[in-house]
Design a protein around this motif. Structure first.
Motif, PDB file in Angstrom:
ATOM      1  N   UNK A   1      29.023  -4.916  33.217  1.00 28.67           N
ATOM      2  CA  UNK A   1      28.798  -5.455  34.584  1.00 28.67           C
ATOM      3  C   UNK A   1      28.559  -6.825  34.540  1.00 28.67           C
ATOM      4  N   UNK A   2      27.998  -7.499  33.415  1.00 30.68           N
ATOM      5  CA  UNK A   2      27.527  -8.856  33.421  1.00 30.68           C
ATOM      6  C   UNK A   2      28.847 -10.009  33.301  1.00 30.68           C
ATOM      7  N   UNK A   3      29.826  -9.226  32.853  1.00 33.33           N
ATOM      8  CA  UNK A   3      30.936 -10.090  32.918  1.00 33.33           C
ATOM      9  C   UNK A   3      32.010  -9.706  31.572  1.00 33.33           C
ATOM     10  N   UNK A   4      33.409  -9.934  31.710  1.00 34.74           N
ATOM     11  CA  UNK A   4      34.134  -9.601  30.783  1.00 34.74           C
ATOM     12  C   UNK A   4      33.900 -10.514  29.693  1.00 34.74           C
ATOM     13  N   UNK A   5      33.700 -11.963  29.803  1.00 31.24           N
ATOM     14  CA  UNK A   5      33.759 -12.796  28.856  1.00 31.24           C
ATOM     15  C   UNK A   5      32.578 -12.606  27.771  1.00 31.24           C
ATOM     16  N   UNK A   6      31.364 -11.823  28.694  1.00 32.21           N
ATOM     17  CA  UNK A   6      30.533 -11.788  27.594  1.00 32.21           C
ATOM     18  C   UNK A   6      30.312 -10.626  26.765  1.00 32.21           C
ATOM     19  N   UNK A   7      31.228  -9.389  27.438  1.00 29.06           N
ATOM     20  CA  UNK A   7      31.600  -8.069  26.607  1.00 29.06           C
ATOM     21  C   UNK A   7      32.714  -8.590  25.416  1.00 29.06           C
ATOM     22  N   UNK A   8      33.524  -9.440  25.980  1.00 29.58           N
ATOM     23  CA  UNK A   8      34.536  -9.750  24.901  1.00 29.58           C
ATOM     24  C   UNK A   8      33.819 -10.500  23.587  1.00 29.58           C
ATOM     25  N   UNK A   9      32.922 -11.385  23.945  1.00 25.40           N
ATOM     26  CA  UNK A   9      32.385 -12.223  22.855  1.00 25.40           C
ATOM     27  C   UNK A   9      31.408 -11.441  21.859  1.00 25.40           C
ATOM     28  N   UNK A  10      30.925 -10.086  22.394  1.00 21.87           N
ATOM     29  CA  UNK A  10      29.981  -9.131  21.670  1.00 21.87           C
ATOM     30  C   UNK A  10      31.044  -8.442  21.038  1.00 21.87           C
ATOM     31  N   UNK A  11      32.014  -7.935  21.446  1.00 16.65           N
ATOM     32  CA  UNK A  11      33.136  -7.223  20.680  1.00 16.65           C
ATOM     33  C   UNK A  11      33.600  -8.016  19.606  1.00 16.65           C
ATOM     34  N   UNK A  12      33.919  -9.191  19.929  1.00 16.01           N
ATOM     35  CA  UNK A  12      34.466 -10.101  18.512  1.00 16.01           C
ATOM     36  C   UNK A  12      33.656 -10.291  17.800  1.00 16.01           C
TER      37      UNK A  12
END
Length: 515
Positions: free
Chosen positions: A189-200
């Motif tokens: 919910x908080x943002x695709x960039x945040x989720x992508x950074x966590x996945x990376x």
């Protein structure tokens, strides 16, 4: 704009006047023919052009979950392929690369949020696209449930090592799973960039741990003097073919970057590269893992095929107990990254369906600040957490639930892969860009996927087969209702990002989006 017709590269939204010849040409075209441009993109509301190449790559790598596959898949393949295990993985890698090339025919020309669902529509039309969409909902949904279960299970094992309770009781497992599901929901919910950074971050750590594990095991055992130890000298075609099905299942999810076409910078370059690089890198990692396990367990009774936990058996045999801790930590991280990636793709398929009107339109809403499909997330994530919890309460532990969920997920993915391979040459023919190579790719890849799907269905049993049978029945009912009640919406499936008048004129309809 007609389906299959290219709209040109989506324009990145940025403040200030246009600076390139492309902008000028598009602006002149808009002045001459303003009716050809939409007022705003069909997928407006998402955080357009916010993800860099590494973040897009993280989505596909996390979707494939190579760390978990490296630990578990070689033994499964070896039980069917025997000494031809590496050949099975090599063939599966080639098939994945061919599927990726078919996906690339679309992602080099359009940026969609609906992944293979939206892309298939441009080649085979609404019926095949709807089939692909249902298959992807099954694939992404079951993989998310499996990944949450796997992460909670391995975190519980790590807790047990520290003496925090038993670590593997139902209350501990359910608590961990609900915490992980809540964390995934918040990140999405908080943002695709945040989720992508966590996945990376998670995948970088987990893959590094696995490389350290298998590098240590190979160094301890040493490299073989000839190819016979790895089964590479004389490939057995029958054994190789038998192992391709589970080997190919280890790649499912590698196309997940296709769901980020709207949100990726330079999507026509970034997305196809992410898909292909993930297929190739996953193949190399799986070959490395299979080689290390096959060599290390060569003198152990039963060999690789006879082990339920091959890496832990190797760690014990080599007197390296700390490798087991690294393994469990790496798998837990990889599973959580896979849950994020598959849920990210799932909610964007739902978002596209909602925006098109073939699912409740509320699912097509985007959060005004975070630019994420928040309502689709709110609808999808609770059931994805509830099913594994219900299974655990019913007495089905993760060791039994994981294979069933992964098998169900693989079925959905394989159907979607088959359809995208069939759609690619048709799409290229429609836009006048068909060449010999895409036809040959489909001619090779589609029959292989059909055989794998046939073998997959005929070898299933129990409630997994019931679930696989129930999905087409439910999809047929949904499709029939749409044909009766919403035929126009059904005919218009396959929305993708298009250059809009607001993009060119920088009007009030195109605010700078925050990711």
């Amino acid at each position: 704009m007609r389906p299959g017709e290219r709209s040109g590269p989506p324009v990145e939204e940025r403040p200030g006047p246009p600076r390139t010849a492309g902008y000028v040409a598009l602006a002149e075209a808009a002045t001459r023919e303003p009716h050809r441009l939409r007022a705003r993109s069909p997928v407006h509301g998402l955080a357009r052009r916010r993800l860099d190449p590494l973040q897009v790559l993280a989505q596909s790598v996390s979707g494939a979950a190579p760390t978990a596959a490296m630990a578990a898949t070689p033994a499964i393949v070896a039980s069917l392929a025997g000494s031809a295990t590496l050949w099975s993985f090599a063939v599966a890698t080639v098939v994945a690369l061919l599927v990726g090339s078919c996906v690339g025919q679309f992602t080099r020309r359009m940026a969609a949020a609906g992944s293979l669902y939206s892309l298939t529509a441009k080649g085979l039309g609404p019926t095949a696209a709807f089939t692909s969409g249902c298959a992807l909902l099954v694939g992404y949904g079951a993989l998310t449930m499996a990944a949450l279960s796997g992460s909670a299970n391995y975190l519980g094992i790590l807790l047990a090592r520290t003496g925090v309770g038993t670590g593997r009781t139902a209350p501990v497992f359910i608590t961990l799973l609900l915490v992980l599901a809540a964390a995934a929901t918040a990140l999405l919910v908080l943002g695709i960039r945040l989720a992508a950074r966590v996945m990376l971050l998670l995948e970088a750590v987990s893959i590094t741990l696995m490389l350290a594990i298998f590098g240590t095991l190979l160094a301890r055992h040493g490299l073989p003097d000839d190819l016979h130890a790895l089964g590479l000298a004389r490939p057995d075609l029958g054994a190789t073919a038998a192992g391709v099905l589970p080997a190919l299942a280890a790649f499912i999810g590698f196309e997940a970057a296709a769901a980020l076409g709207v949100e990726a910078r330079r999507p026509f370059r970034t997305v196809p590269r992410a898909v292909q690089w993930t297929a190739g890198a996953s193949g190399l990692l799986l070959l490395l893992a299979a080689s290390a396990q096959q060599l290390g367990l060569d003198q152990v009774p039963g060999g690789l095929a006879g082990q339920r936990e091959p890496v832990e058996t190797l760690a014990t045999a080599q007197r390296l107990p700390w490798l087991s801790v690294l393994l469990e930590g790496g798998i837990a991280l990889s599973f959580f990254a896979a849950a994020l990636a598959s849920a990210t793709a799932l909610v964007r398929v739902l978002f596209s369906m909602g925006r098109e009107g073939i699912a409740p339109r509320a699912l097509g809403a985007a959060h005004p600040r975070h630019r994420t499909p928040h309502l689709a997330i709110a609808v999808a994530l609770p059931p994805l957490a509830a099913v594994p919890v219900a299974l655990r309460l019913a007495g089905v532990d993760a060791s039994r639930a994981l294979p069933a969920l992964l098998n169900t997920s693989a079925f959905g993915y394989l159907v979607a892969y088959l359809l995208i391979c069939l759609a690619a040459p048709v799409f290229l023919h429609r836009i006048g860009e068909l060449t010999v190579v895409p036809v040959l790719v489909t001619a090779v890849c589609a029959p292989v996927l059909m055989v794998v799907l046939g073998a997959f269905v005929t070898t299933r049993s129990g409630w997994a087969l019931v679930a696989i049978g129930a999905v087409p029945a439910a999809g047929a009912l949904w499709f029939g209702w749409l044909r009766l009640r919403r035929p126009r919406q059904l005919a218009g499936v396959g929305i993708y990002d298009e250059t809009s008048a607001a993009d060119l004129l920088h009007g009030p309809a195109a605010p700078r989006e925050r990711g």
